[in-house]
Design a protein around this motif. Structure first.
Motif, PDB file in Angstrom:
ATOM      1  N   ASN A 199      18.760  20.027  42.274  1.00 12.02           N
ATOM      2  CA  ASN A 199      20.051  20.677  42.045  1.00 12.02           C
ATOM      3  C   ASN A 199      20.142  22.033  42.714  1.00 12.02           C
ATOM      4  OD1 ASN A 199      19.444  19.129  39.248  1.00 12.02           O
ATOM      5  ND2 ASN A 199      21.600  19.063  39.768  1.00 12.02           N
ATOM      6  N   ARG A 200      21.309  22.299  43.295  1.00 13.71           N
ATOM      7  CA  ARG A 200      21.590  23.666  43.766  1.00 13.71           C
ATOM      8  C   ARG A 200      22.164  24.503  42.636  1.00 13.71           C
ATOM      9  NH1 ARG A 200      24.342  23.450  49.755  1.00 13.71           N
ATOM     10  NH2 ARG A 200      22.634  22.405  50.839  1.00 13.71           N
ATOM     11  N   THR A 201      22.784  23.823  41.692  1.00 14.77           N
ATOM     12  CA  THR A 201      23.285  24.516  40.506  1.00 14.77           C
ATOM     13  C   THR A 201      23.040  23.618  39.309  1.00 14.77           C
ATOM     14  OG1 THR A 201      25.196  25.652  39.518  1.00 14.77           O
ATOM     15  CG2 THR A 201      25.664  23.608  40.674  1.00 14.77           C
ATOM     16  N   PHE A 202      22.886  24.231  38.156  1.00 15.95           N
ATOM     17  CA  PHE A 202      22.659  23.465  36.933  1.00 15.95           C
ATOM     18  C   PHE A 202      23.125  24.302  35.749  1.00 15.95           C
ATOM     19  CE2 PHE A 202      20.200  21.541  33.469  1.00 15.95           C
ATOM     20  CZ  PHE A 202      20.498  20.216  33.700  1.00 15.95           C
ATOM     21  N   VAL A 203      23.633  23.625  34.736  1.00 16.41           N
ATOM     22  CA  VAL A 203      24.080  24.346  33.542  1.00 16.41           C
ATOM     23  C   VAL A 203      23.054  24.116  32.439  1.00 16.41           C
ATOM     24  CG1 VAL A 203      25.949  24.706  31.906  1.00 16.41           C
ATOM     25  CG2 VAL A 203      26.469  23.948  34.231  1.00 16.41           C
ATOM     26  N   THR A 204      22.352  25.164  32.102  1.00 19.19           N
ATOM     27  CA  THR A 204      21.340  25.063  31.053  1.00 19.19           C
ATOM     28  C   THR A 204      22.003  25.185  29.690  1.00 19.19           C
ATOM     29  OG1 THR A 204      19.883  26.213  32.554  1.00 19.19           O
ATOM     30  CG2 THR A 204      19.107  25.963  30.311  1.00 19.19           C
ATOM     31  N   GLU A 205      21.581  24.305  28.786  1.00 16.54           N
ATOM     32  CA  GLU A 205      22.131  24.319  27.430  1.00 16.54           C
ATOM     33  C   GLU A 205      21.068  24.902  26.515  1.00 16.54           C
ATOM     34  OE1 GLU A 205      23.839  20.504  26.418  1.00 16.54           O
ATOM     35  OE2 GLU A 205      23.427  20.855  24.293  1.00 16.54           O
ATOM     36  N   MET A 206      21.455  25.888  25.742  1.00 12.32           N
ATOM     37  CA  MET A 206      20.478  26.521  24.861  1.00 12.32           C
ATOM     38  C   MET A 206      21.035  26.623  23.449  1.00 12.32           C
ATOM     39  SD  MET A 206      19.399  29.691  27.241  1.00 12.32           S
ATOM     40  CE  MET A 206      19.005  29.498  28.957  1.00 12.32           C
ATOM     41  N   GLU A 207      20.139  26.588  22.487  1.00 17.70           N
ATOM     42  CA  GLU A 207      20.545  26.832  21.103  1.00 17.70           C
ATOM     43  C   GLU A 207      20.096  28.223  20.747  1.00 17.70           C
ATOM     44  OE1 GLU A 207      19.190  23.811  18.450  1.00 17.70           O
ATOM     45  OE2 GLU A 207      20.746  22.421  19.104  1.00 17.70           O
TER      46      GLU A 207
ATOM     47  N   ILE B 130      32.050  24.824  29.215  1.00 20.72           N
ATOM     48  CA  ILE B 130      31.856  23.864  28.119  1.00 20.72           C
ATOM     49  C   ILE B 130      30.616  22.998  28.352  1.00 20.72           C
ATOM     50  CG2 ILE B 130      34.286  23.811  27.428  1.00 20.72           C
ATOM     51  CD1 ILE B 130      34.522  21.170  29.056  1.00 20.72           C
ATOM     52  N   GLY B 131      29.850  23.305  29.371  1.00 20.58           N
ATOM     53  CA  GLY B 131      28.582  22.595  29.610  1.00 20.58           C
ATOM     54  C   GLY B 131      28.739  21.165  30.075  1.00 20.58           C
ATOM     55  N   CYS B 132      29.849  20.839  30.736  1.00 19.20           N
ATOM     56  CA  CYS B 132      30.115  19.429  31.096  1.00 19.20           C
ATOM     57  C   CYS B 132      29.340  18.970  32.320  1.00 19.20           C
ATOM     58  CB  CYS B 132      31.606  19.217  31.324  1.00 19.20           C
ATOM     59  SG  CYS B 132      32.240  20.144  32.741  1.00 19.20           S
ATOM     60  N   GLN B 133      28.767  19.880  33.096  1.00 22.69           N
ATOM     61  CA  GLN B 133      28.002  19.573  34.328  1.00 22.69           C
ATOM     62  C   GLN B 133      28.872  18.993  35.440  1.00 22.69           C
ATOM     63  OE1 GLN B 133      24.981  20.691  34.535  1.00 22.69           O
ATOM     64  NE2 GLN B 133      23.967  20.529  32.563  1.00 22.69           N
ATOM     65  N   ALA B 134      30.197  19.137  35.363  1.00 21.77           N
ATOM     66  CA  ALA B 134      31.057  18.664  36.465  1.00 21.77           C
ATOM     67  C   ALA B 134      30.709  19.416  37.746  1.00 21.77           C
ATOM     68  CB  ALA B 134      32.528  18.868  36.112  1.00 21.77           C
TER      69      ALA B 134
ATOM     70  N   GLY C 172      20.131  31.461  17.799  1.00 25.52           N
ATOM     71  CA  GLY C 172      20.281  31.725  16.370  1.00 25.52           C
ATOM     72  C   GLY C 172      19.313  30.881  15.571  1.00 25.52           C
ATOM     73  N   GLU C 173      19.399  31.040  14.246  1.00 28.45           N
ATOM     74  CA  GLU C 173      18.525  30.274  13.365  1.00 28.45           C
ATOM     75  C   GLU C 173      19.373  29.574  12.328  1.00 28.45           C
ATOM     76  OE1 GLU C 173      15.356  32.589  11.734  1.00 28.45           O
ATOM     77  OE2 GLU C 173      14.671  33.190  13.734  1.00 28.45           O
ATOM     78  N   PHE C 174      18.919  28.365  11.913  1.00 30.68           N
ATOM     79  CA  PHE C 174      19.667  27.584  10.942  1.00 30.68           C
ATOM     80  C   PHE C 174      19.981  28.423   9.701  1.00 30.68           C
ATOM     81  CE2 PHE C 174      20.009  24.754   7.307  1.00 30.68           C
ATOM     82  CZ  PHE C 174      20.944  23.839   7.768  1.00 30.68           C
ATOM     83  N   PRO C 175      21.188  28.443   9.163  1.00 35.20           N
ATOM     84  CA  PRO C 175      22.311  27.583   9.553  1.00 35.20           C
ATOM     85  C   PRO C 175      23.221  28.235  10.594  1.00 35.20           C
ATOM     86  CG  PRO C 175      22.853  28.717   7.532  1.00 35.20           C
ATOM     87  CD  PRO C 175      21.503  29.222   7.940  1.00 35.20           C
ATOM     88  N   ASN C 176      22.835  29.376  11.101  1.00 35.31           N
ATOM     89  CA  ASN C 176      23.705  30.061  12.069  1.00 35.31           C
ATOM     90  C   ASN C 176      23.257  29.785  13.507  1.00 35.31           C
ATOM     91  OD1 ASN C 176      25.246  31.350   9.996  1.00 35.31           O
ATOM     92  ND2 ASN C 176      23.477  32.697   9.658  1.00 35.31           N
ATOM     93  N   VAL C 177      23.345  28.517  13.878  1.00 37.89           N
ATOM     94  CA  VAL C 177      22.924  28.117  15.218  1.00 37.89           C
ATOM     95  C   VAL C 177      24.163  27.778  16.029  1.00 37.89           C
ATOM     96  CG1 VAL C 177      21.521  26.478  16.535  1.00 37.89           C
ATOM     97  CG2 VAL C 177      20.852  27.119  14.226  1.00 37.89           C
ATOM     98  N   ARG C 178      24.169  28.193  17.291  1.00 39.88           N
ATOM     99  CA  ARG C 178      25.275  27.756  18.142  1.00 39.88           C
ATOM    100  C   ARG C 178      24.752  27.430  19.536  1.00 39.88           C
ATOM    101  NH1 ARG C 178      27.084  31.324  21.934  1.00 39.88           N
ATOM    102  NH2 ARG C 178      26.650  33.531  21.590  1.00 39.88           N
ATOM    103  N   LYS C 179      25.521  26.592  20.224  1.00 39.37           N
ATOM    104  CA  LYS C 179      25.132  26.202  21.584  1.00 39.37           C
ATOM    105  C   LYS C 179      25.657  27.219  22.573  1.00 39.37           C
ATOM    106  CE  LYS C 179      23.697  21.656  21.842  1.00 39.37           C
ATOM    107  NZ  LYS C 179      24.037  20.415  21.271  1.00 39.37           N
ATOM    108  N   SER C 180      24.886  27.443  23.614  1.00 38.98           N
ATOM    109  CA  SER C 180      25.323  28.356  24.659  1.00 38.98           C
ATOM    110  C   SER C 180      25.017  27.700  26.001  1.00 38.98           C
ATOM    111  CB  SER C 180      24.563  29.673  24.505  1.00 38.98           C
ATOM    112  OG  SER C 180      25.013  30.586  25.458  1.00 38.98           O
ATOM    113  N   PHE C 181      25.921  27.865  26.960  1.00 37.49           N
ATOM    114  CA  PHE C 181      25.735  27.234  28.274  1.00 37.49           C
ATOM    115  C   PHE C 181      25.586  28.307  29.336  1.00 37.49           C
ATOM    116  CE2 PHE C 181      28.443  24.437  25.698  1.00 37.49           C
ATOM    117  CZ  PHE C 181      27.580  23.360  25.587  1.00 37.49           C
ATOM    118  N   LEU C 182      24.653  28.088  30.226  1.00 35.38           N
ATOM    119  CA  LEU C 182      24.418  29.077  31.278  1.00 35.38           C
ATOM    120  C   LEU C 182      24.355  28.394  32.651  1.00 35.38           C
ATOM    121  CD1 LEU C 182      23.836  32.083  31.866  1.00 35.38           C
ATOM    122  CD2 LEU C 182      21.414  31.516  31.783  1.00 35.38           C
ATOM    123  N   PRO C 183      25.469  28.404  33.391  1.00 40.21           N
ATOM    124  CA  PRO C 183      25.427  27.874  34.764  1.00 40.21           C
ATOM    125  C   PRO C 183      24.632  28.826  35.655  1.00 40.21           C
ATOM    126  CG  PRO C 183      27.684  28.048  33.934  1.00 40.21           C
ATOM    127  CD  PRO C 183      26.803  28.844  33.011  1.00 40.21           C
TER     128      PRO C 183
END
Ligand code: SF4
Ligand code: SF4
Ligand code: SF4
Length: 260
Positions: free
Chosen positions: A78-86, A58-62, A88-99
């Protein structure tokens, strides 16, 4: 590693290079590697790996915070990090998280370039750096195709994820795995066919990052979207991603990291 020791080793290295010996042609003995000490050699009956189930992140960075506390990682590194990416293209955009973290590659590009033997792979597959032996030359940092090593601004030697080997050796889970609220990080022994990680690998399609680099990463992803991979490959470094996520200008980011 104290400065005088590093300078002494560097002096020795310079002498050898001057004598015509290339950096890759020799390895200084690593005094920290005692063949009888399991903290250094690990358990050869085990092969540790991690699965990251992106459907659960869920991209919380805990995990990021837990890792920093557990391993005394300086602020801004950081030894680890969760990258947040968008994606798709408007209006079909969604967030994606990549630890992301060190992939503890089976054929790690960082190991053979280390002239001192500070970077090595334990018998249980965990790739570690002996900070007492590392002289901070940065060869390994340049060699890692995943940008998963950094110069620790406090210790002045190379740092990276260790799969929390100090915890694993005590029978504990890595800090990021224990803290992950979504249960997205699964850690275990691939030589144990009954382990959760073995069963997941056997039953779910998984992907590794930058497979084409040939280092045989041992961090596997479930649910990795090809579009996320493309975004990742298009980004220069983890540092740049973090800077963008935090929303700092390059100069502000450099100041926060403590660059001179
Ligand atoms: S991800 Fe990089 S630092 Fe980690 S084992 Fe692979 S090559 Fe080495
Ligand atoms: S910086 Fe990397 S290559 Fe150089 S001594 Fe340290 S671990 Fe080895
Ligand atoms: S395994 Fe340990 S060192 Fe590696 S990212 Fe997780 S908490 Fe950090």
């Amino acid at each position: 590693m104290d400065k005088s020791k590093r300078e002494f080793i560097k002096g020795g290295f310079a002498t050898l290079v001057a004598a015509g010996t290339s950096a890759n042609a020799f390895t200084l003995q690593n005094p920290g590697r005692d063949a009888k000490d399991s903290r250094y050699i690990g358990n050869k009956l085990k092969q540790y790996s991690m699965i990251i189930d992106l459907r659960q992140c869920i991209g919380c960075q805990a995990c990021t915070s837990a890792c920093m506390v557990e391993n005394s990682v300086p602020n801004g590194q950081n030894r680890t990090f969760v990258t947040e990416m968008e994606i798709g293209e408007f209006p079909n955009v969604r967030k994606s998280f990549l630890p992301q973290l060190c992939n503890h590659c089976d054929d790690p590009a960082c190991v053979p370039v280390c002239p001192t033997g500070a970077t090595f792979k334990r018998e249980d597959g965990i790739v570690v750096v002996d900070s007492e032996v590392c002289w901070g030359c940065g060869y390994c940092e340049n060699a890692c195709p995943y940008d998963k090593r950094f110069m620790n601004k406090e210790t002045k030697v190379i740092d990276k994820c260790t799969f929390c080997a100090h915890r694993v050796d005590e029978g504990l889970l890595p800090a990021c795995v224990e803290t992950c609220v979504g249960g997205a990080r699964i850690f275990g022994d691939l030589k144990d066919k009954n382990s959760e990680i073995s069963k997941l690998l056997a039953n779910f399609p998984t992907t590794v990052l930058k497979n084409e680099q040939g280092t045989k990463p041992q961090v596997f992803y479930i649910g990795l979207d090809g579009r996320v991979e493309n975004l990742l490959n298009a980004t220069v470094s983890l540092d740049d991603m973090m800077r963008e996520v935090i929303g700092l200008k390059p100069k502000e980011w450099a100041t926060q990291r403590g660059d001179k």
